[in-house]
Design a protein around this motif. Structure first.
Motif, PDB file in Angstrom:
ATOM      1  N   PHE A  78       0.887  -1.133  -0.263  1.00 19.89           N
ATOM      2  CA  PHE A  78       0.018  -0.093   0.240  1.00 19.89           C
ATOM      3  C   PHE A  78       1.114   2.133  -0.278  1.00 19.89           C
ATOM      4  O   PHE A  78       0.567   2.252  -1.174  1.00 19.89           O
ATOM      5  CB  PHE A  78      -0.955   0.024   0.489  1.00 19.89           C
ATOM      6  N   MET A  79       1.655   1.130   0.676  1.00 14.33           N
ATOM      7  CA  MET A  79       3.021   2.222   0.530  1.00 14.33           C
ATOM      8  C   MET A  79       3.687   2.918  -0.382  1.00 14.33           C
ATOM      9  O   MET A  79       3.127   4.224  -1.018  1.00 14.33           O
ATOM     10  CB  MET A  79       4.342   2.162   1.819  1.00 14.33           C
ATOM     11  N   ASP A  82       1.138   3.553  -3.139  1.00 13.03           N
ATOM     12  CA  ASP A  82      -0.067   5.208  -2.760  1.00 13.03           C
ATOM     13  C   ASP A  82       1.534   6.026  -3.588  1.00 13.03           C
ATOM     14  O   ASP A  82       1.168   7.402  -3.892  1.00 13.03           O
ATOM     15  CB  ASP A  82      -0.126   5.583  -1.510  1.00 13.03           C
ATOM     16  N   GLU A 112       2.354   4.293 -11.080  1.00 12.65           N
ATOM     17  CA  GLU A 112       1.945   3.204  -9.754  1.00 12.65           C
ATOM     18  C   GLU A 112       1.686   1.857  -9.696  1.00 12.65           C
ATOM     19  O   GLU A 112       2.330   0.518  -8.888  1.00 12.65           O
ATOM     20  CB  GLU A 112       0.255   3.222  -9.691  1.00 12.65           C
ATOM     21  N   SER A 260      -7.740   9.366   5.237  1.00 10.08           N
ATOM     22  CA  SER A 260      -7.329   8.600   4.902  1.00 10.08           C
ATOM     23  C   SER A 260      -6.619   7.322   3.816  1.00 10.08           C
ATOM     24  O   SER A 260      -6.762   6.746   4.978  1.00 10.08           O
ATOM     25  CB  SER A 260      -5.232   8.960   5.475  1.00 10.08           C
ATOM     26  N   LEU A 262      -4.518   5.816   2.757  1.00  6.37           N
ATOM     27  CA  LEU A 262      -3.694   4.785   3.028  1.00  6.37           C
ATOM     28  C   LEU A 262      -4.085   4.433   4.463  1.00  6.37           C
ATOM     29  O   LEU A 262      -3.277   3.543   4.682  1.00  6.37           O
ATOM     30  CB  LEU A 262      -2.777   5.355   2.630  1.00  6.37           C
ATOM     31  N   ARG A 265      -6.073   1.436   4.944  1.00 10.02           N
ATOM     32  CA  ARG A 265      -5.605   0.062   4.819  1.00 10.02           C
ATOM     33  C   ARG A 265      -4.285   0.088   5.522  1.00 10.02           C
ATOM     34  O   ARG A 265      -4.028  -1.548   5.751  1.00 10.02           O
ATOM     35  CB  ARG A 265      -4.794   0.594   3.179  1.00 10.02           C
TER      36      ARG A 265
END
Length: 512
Positions: A78-79, A82, A112, A260, A262, A265
């Motif tokens: 996810f990091m 994002d 991405e 957020s 992010l 998640r």
């Protein structure tokens, strides 16, 4: 940090520069090495200043494994994605700006898709178990106590032992046990984020009391409590403490929004590891009825009309993300409160607000700062000066050199002086970016190549910070000049300074 030996190269961490716009521009430069020739990458943890250029590394030819802990791999899914989306959206936004009409368009550092490709190359390894990232090189990861999955990196090659601290957490940190590691190294590389300051030792209960006071004061004021928070770890620590305060009835049952995508998640990853984390009682504390996790942009916009709520949003230094939207809609309100609970690097919007700016520039608009600005320092995920010194003492004896990195100039110099005072014979180095050293067993490191002196000019506040500060106050300061003729004269003088530089450059061009 790149480690090379007999044709084998290993990279420890591959992070993004963060801070002023000039410093961030370094992220677009070429790597100082050939990504395709690296044998391995070892990652200490998932924070973007340690992992954020991995997608660029992969896009430019690195095909090998990225070794890390299991939780770090879970977080990176996810990091990194994002970070890729931010690169694309920020590039698009900057290219749309009217003041850039006719200029060459910016390109994102990576996309991405690049980020997801990098994540696919992550290979998890357990803590404290030896693995071989390259032939003839052994490595182990040790708990660093900083965030979920964070590790220090031990390397051993032909009798030379090196320890890279990664980022170290403080004692008694929520969720994480204290940092660990063996002793007796040839060389140690240690972070110094808080190398020049001691924090008051505060228990989890005392920290929650500080938060209780801030929440109650903000709600009594009638406005929102806006908290810029890092999506990874800080947001989850806040939810942990808020859940406790709600359960104890120490704060009213207000709505608490984590705005957020992010952070939402990441909170899901924390939920999966809840049974292994400290201070959770083995349960998922994030499933509280007062917590609302907003994802869609439309949900975030609706918070403009909310009052008397707690809004937690990223990024923690206010440089990107939805926090800028909430600051834009709350900073000018006297009934609002902005509470900082994390480190604010020089040159960031968060640092500018904390230092008392009366007006700030957000997404091209000038915003007056009328809200209450508050701060709690006890949420830091970094060890302070005393804790860093303790960690380094526990790595002794260090027969070669101690390297200090990852700190602002004052922190680096403060820690260097303290170490030299304690160990007069110890070789202590504060390397510049780009310096190259040999690391012999049992001997001090030898510098083989000097670093880049130009980078020191963009660390901290840069001309763009000074410009933003000047531009936001210019209209107000001009209006304070009551006489129209003098006001026009002031403008003429300012134009004259810029014109003189343009004329000087033109003359110099003709001479060349």
């Amino acid at each position: 940090m790149e480690f090379s030996h007999r044709g084998k190269s290993i990279l420890v961490d591959c992070g993004m520069f963060q801070g002023s716009r000039s410093l961030e521009n370094l992220n677009m430069e070429d790597f100082a090495f050939a990504p395709g020739k690296l044998d391995a990458v070892i990652l200490s943890h998932a924070h973007i200043d340690h992992s954020g250029l991995l997608p660029k590394l992969v896009a430019e030819g690195y095909k090998g494994p990225i070794w890390c802990t299991g939780p770090t791999r879970d977080l990176l899914e996810f990091m990194l994605a994002d970070a890729g989306r931010i690169q694309e959206s920020e590039t698009e936004r900057r290219n749309r700006r009217r003041d850039r009409a006719g200029e060459d368009p910016f390109e994102p550092i990576y996309t991405e898709q690049d980020a997801l490709a990098a994540w696919e190359q992550c290979k998890p390894v357990p803590l404290e178990e030896w693995f071989e990232p390259a032939p003839g090189v052994r490595a182990r990861l040790w708990n660093a106590g900083h965030i979920l999955g964070s590790a220090s990196v031990e390397l051993e090659c032909e009798g030379t032992r090196v320890m890279c601290s990664g980022d170290l957490g403080p004692e008694n940190k929520a969720f994480q046990p204290d940092p660990e590691g063996p002793s007796g190294f040839d060389h140690v590389i240690c972070e110094t984020t808080y190398g020049d300051r001691e924090r008051e030792r505060i228990s989890l209960e005392q920290r929650r009391k500080l938060l209780e006071v801030e929440v109650n004061a903000a709600i009594a004021r009638g406005g929102n409590l806006v908290i810029p928070a890092f999506a990874l770890e800080r947001a989850q620590e806040l939810l942990l403490d808020l859940a406790f305060l709600l359960q104890e009835g120490a704060i009213p049952k207000v709505r608490i929004f984590l705005d957020s995508p992010l952070a939402n998640r990441v909170t899901g990853v924390f939920g999966r590891y809840a049974h292994e984390l400290e201070d959770t009682g083995g349960r998922n504390i994030f499933e509280h009825p007062s917590f609302h996790f907003t994802t869609d942009v439309s949900e975030s916009i609706k918070l403009n009309s909310v009052s008397g709520a707690v809004i937690i949003a990223a990024s923690g230094m206010c440089e990107a993300g939805r926090i800028r939207h909430h600051l834009k809609h709350n900073l000018h309100r006297r009934e609002s409160t902005v509470l900082f609970v994390g480190y604010q690097a020089e040159g960031t919007l968060g640092r500018v607000i904390l230092e008392g700016a009366q007006t700030v520039r957000i997404s091209g608009a000038d915003v007056r700062v009328r809200a209450q600005i508050r701060r709690i320092d006890s949420y830091s995920a970094h060890a302070d000066k005393g804790e860093l010194l303790t960690w380094m003492e526990e790595r002794q004896p260090v027969s070669g050199s101690l390297f200090l990195c990852h700190g602002e100039p004052g922190a680096l110099e403060g820690m260097r002086r303290e170490l030299q005072k304690r160990h007069r014979e110890q070789s202590v180095r504060v390397p510049q970016i780009g310096e190259v050293y040999s690391l012999p067993a049992g001997e001090p490191a030898k510098r083989l190549a000097t670093g880049r002196s130009d980078i020191q000019d963009v660390v901290g506040r840069d001309w763009q910070n000074a410009y933003a500060e000047f531009a936001t106050s210019l209209k107000t300061r001009l209006s304070e000049i009551r006489d129209e003729e003098r006001r026009m004269a002031a403008l003429k003088q300012m134009r004259g300074v810029l014109d003189s530089y343009a004329e000087h450059r033109a003359r110099k061009g003709k001479q060349d």
